[in-house]
Enzyme design. Sequence first.
Site, PDB file in Angstrom:
ATOM      1  N   TYR A  74       0.850  -1.188   0.000  1.00 13.61           N
ATOM      2  CA  TYR A  74       0.000   0.000   0.000  1.00 13.61           C
ATOM      3  C   TYR A  74       0.891   1.245   0.000  1.00 13.61           C
ATOM      4  CZ  TYR A  74      -3.661  -3.278   1.504  1.00 13.61           C
ATOM      5  OH  TYR A  74      -4.540  -4.348   1.613  1.00 13.61           O
ATOM      6  N   PHE A 219     -13.289  -5.162   2.008  1.00 14.53           N
ATOM      7  CA  PHE A 219     -14.434  -4.534   1.323  1.00 14.53           C
ATOM      8  C   PHE A 219     -15.745  -5.138   1.822  1.00 14.53           C
ATOM      9  CE2 PHE A 219     -10.995  -3.669  -1.747  1.00 14.53           C
ATOM     10  CZ  PHE A 219     -11.113  -2.300  -1.811  1.00 14.53           C
ATOM     11  N   PRO A 220     -15.963  -5.117   3.143  1.00 11.36           N
ATOM     12  CA  PRO A 220     -17.134  -5.799   3.700  1.00 11.36           C
ATOM     13  C   PRO A 220     -18.455  -5.073   3.484  1.00 11.36           C
ATOM     14  CG  PRO A 220     -15.961  -4.669   5.433  1.00 11.36           C
ATOM     15  CD  PRO A 220     -15.128  -4.513   4.193  1.00 11.36           C
ATOM     16  N   GLY A 224     -23.962  -2.674  -3.369  1.00 14.24           N
ATOM     17  CA  GLY A 224     -24.542  -2.681  -4.704  1.00 14.24           C
ATOM     18  C   GLY A 224     -26.030  -2.380  -4.727  1.00 14.24           C
TER      19      GLY A 224
END
Length: 303
Positions: A74, A219-220, A224
């Site tokens: 990162y 990315f819990p 959408g």
Amino acid sequence: MATTMDNPTIFPIGGDLPVRRIGYGAMRLAGAPDARRGRTAHIWTAPTDRAASIALLRRAIDLGIDLIDTADAYALGANEELIAEALHPYAGSVTVATKVGVVRPSPTEWVTHGHPAYLRQQTELALRRLRVERIELLQLHRIDPEYPLAEQIGALKQLQDEGKVRHLGLSEVSVDEIRAASEIAPIASVQNLYNLADRSHEPVVDFTAERGIAFLPYFPVAMGEHAGAEGPLASVARELGATPAQTALAWLLHRSPTVIPIPGTSSPDHLAENAAALQLRLSAEQFARIASIAPIADTAVSS
């Protein structure tokens, strides 16, 4: 799908490293604020809003979050340096988990590299950047098919034997890969993509629950279109007096007692919202109603 309505707020990673079950994913603290969102964010340079990023990390600790997730890839290590600047000497029970095994030759490339000597070198650099003598949780960012698994896990086990690493973990792996790695060294955690939209790792969630392995979904909160105002998630959120994002996190917490979501954000308000999700309780009926949401295909992203 194995589920539990028992929702403890603490899980001991590796049996002896207790953390609260909402962590913080620091990946997005990079570059400019308007360029760190979405699947194509480069995560290539240190954050331009450095003071705000440091304040956010400190606020996370104030909110009771005690697991911070990062990686040497990162921002080419700048993310680890940022965490150290904000939190060192890690007072209290703060745990920083990092990952090695991915190289970044350009802003758009994430290349798996599992040469044992490279993994050991990057861990040594992570120790320096984080300003610690031991990394509490070191995860293999990706298994590299170019090198034997025994050599990759063996390199991390060597670091563990030297006292430089406390617990070992894996990222983006299958059940068979966890089994194989566990024959070489104890595996304390697995970090895979998993949320209501993408549940392709259901077997891994169940396997880690059975084995008492921490499962850290990254990315819990990717929800959408299925999180629309008239859908089950929004309906349950209204019943709980919570937001859909909080309710999605609560669903993950109820999915398995070893799940520790690590949502990332650069918003202090969203950070507080995520931390508060740890207190939500779902009924069995509410859990099932949310689970009835159909996953959405092709949500894969890098982490």
